[in-house]
Design a protein around this motif. Sequence first.
Motif, mmCIF file in Angstrom:
data_model
loop_
_atom_site.group_PDB
_atom_site.id
_atom_site.type_symbol
_atom_site.label_atom_id
_atom_site.label_comp_id
_atom_site.label_asym_id
_atom_site.label_seq_id
_atom_site.Cartn_x
_atom_site.Cartn_y
_atom_site.Cartn_z
ATOM 1 N N GLU A 189 1.075 -1.170 -0.136
ATOM 2 C CA GLU A 189 -0.047 0.116 -0.136
ATOM 3 C C GLU A 189 0.896 1.481 0.025
ATOM 4 N N ASN A 216 -2.566 5.699 1.561
ATOM 5 C CA ASN A 216 -3.874 5.241 2.164
ATOM 6 C C ASN A 216 -5.174 6.330 1.962
ATOM 7 N N CYS A 238 -16.792 -0.708 1.037
ATOM 8 C CA CYS A 238 -15.226 -0.702 1.329
ATOM 9 C C CYS A 238 -15.042 -0.088 2.849
ATOM 10 N N GLU A 248 -11.314 4.556 7.491
ATOM 11 C CA GLU A 248 -9.985 4.080 7.512
ATOM 12 C C GLU A 248 -9.101 4.584 6.674
ATOM 13 N N LEU A 289 -3.714 -1.356 -1.670
ATOM 14 C CA LEU A 289 -4.410 -2.121 -0.525
ATOM 15 C C LEU A 289 -5.831 -1.361 -0.483
ATOM 16 N N LEU A 290 -5.811 -0.685 0.629
ATOM 17 C CA LEU A 290 -6.876 0.358 0.873
ATOM 18 C C LEU A 290 -6.773 1.607 0.305
ATOM 19 N N TRP A 338 -15.119 -8.199 4.889
ATOM 20 C CA TRP A 338 -13.937 -7.853 5.371
ATOM 21 C C TRP A 338 -13.378 -7.905 6.605
ATOM 22 N N GLN A 393 1.343 -2.135 4.856
ATOM 23 C CA GLN A 393 0.636 -1.118 4.877
ATOM 24 C C GLN A 393 1.489 0.142 4.742
ATOM 25 N N CYS A 436 -4.879 -9.389 3.341
ATOM 26 C CA CYS A 436 -5.374 -7.811 2.756
ATOM 27 C C CYS A 436 -6.785 -7.490 3.300
ATOM 28 N N THR A 471 -7.273 -4.524 6.913
ATOM 29 C CA THR A 471 -7.209 -3.076 6.355
ATOM 30 C C THR A 471 -6.710 -2.006 7.683
ATOM 31 N N SER A 472 -7.371 -2.088 8.834
ATOM 32 C CA SER A 472 -7.020 -1.315 9.980
ATOM 33 C C SER A 472 -5.423 -1.805 10.491
#
Length: 293
Positions: free
Chosen positions: A13, A16, A25, A31, A63-64, A194, A221, A230, A233-234
Amino acid sequence: MKVPEFPPLMQVETLNKCNLLCRMCPITQGETTRPKMDSNLYEKIVRDCTPYSKYIIKFGLFLLNEPLLDPDLSRKISLAKENGIKNTYISTNGELLYKQKIIELFKSGLDEVIISIESNIPEVHEKIRPGANLIRVKKNIENLIKLREKFDSKMKIKLRPHANEENKDELNDFKDYWLSKGVDLVVVPKLHNWGGKFEEIHPEKVGSNICDQLWKMMVIQSDGNVCLCCLDTSGDYSLGNVYDNSLYEIWHGERYEKMRQLFLEKEIQKCISCNWTPGDFTARWEKDPNFCA
């Protein structure tokens, strides 16, 4: 399961941030707090990968986020390619896939672009992806296909509509339209929650996933944190940080080993709450039967 010498799948990533608020999402939950990846950190990631590049099957730069928001993306792809990393790819919503950006991606050596487009009907696509403009996205994809031929690029173009109630009746027509235009692959993944963030998405499938990501993929990240997978995400689970150790050390380190064992014992809450299984698609259509992704 045997732990390979180096992760076959890498996902990095570089920032972000996104330009849309797609309803499925985690970005809709706020996020987007990590900083853009420092260029020195990215270069370290590439250096750490270089001795093991033969083990890497795919190297994703997203990624995110919307990766095309990163003004340095093409340079980062080029750096990976120059260091022997094959099969680089990104996933984009296609909004920013303008002519100059397309040319930059061709020149960088990018191997594959995945475009998230939910429908050929504006009302459907834009409902699922608030802030999107389907006319613009379709034009960008068609331009990408034409320019690929002009530049004699080998880049693969993959479209990824998700299996939604609103688009289920048009998927065959959608597939026929885009394969005839020159897209290489149309794949329809099932919606997932997720790792438990969206409890209303297929709650009946929670806990039924079969997953091998802790043995196959490393996800980094933008702050250098190596997260669980993946869908973490947080960054709820940290398996190490690239600022502190090499990728090889992290991959074979105590935290990864502990998480693999906890996964097998069904002790990781995120995994218990998850309903995603890698490779579980509603449909998959390809122009060329030899295409592999």
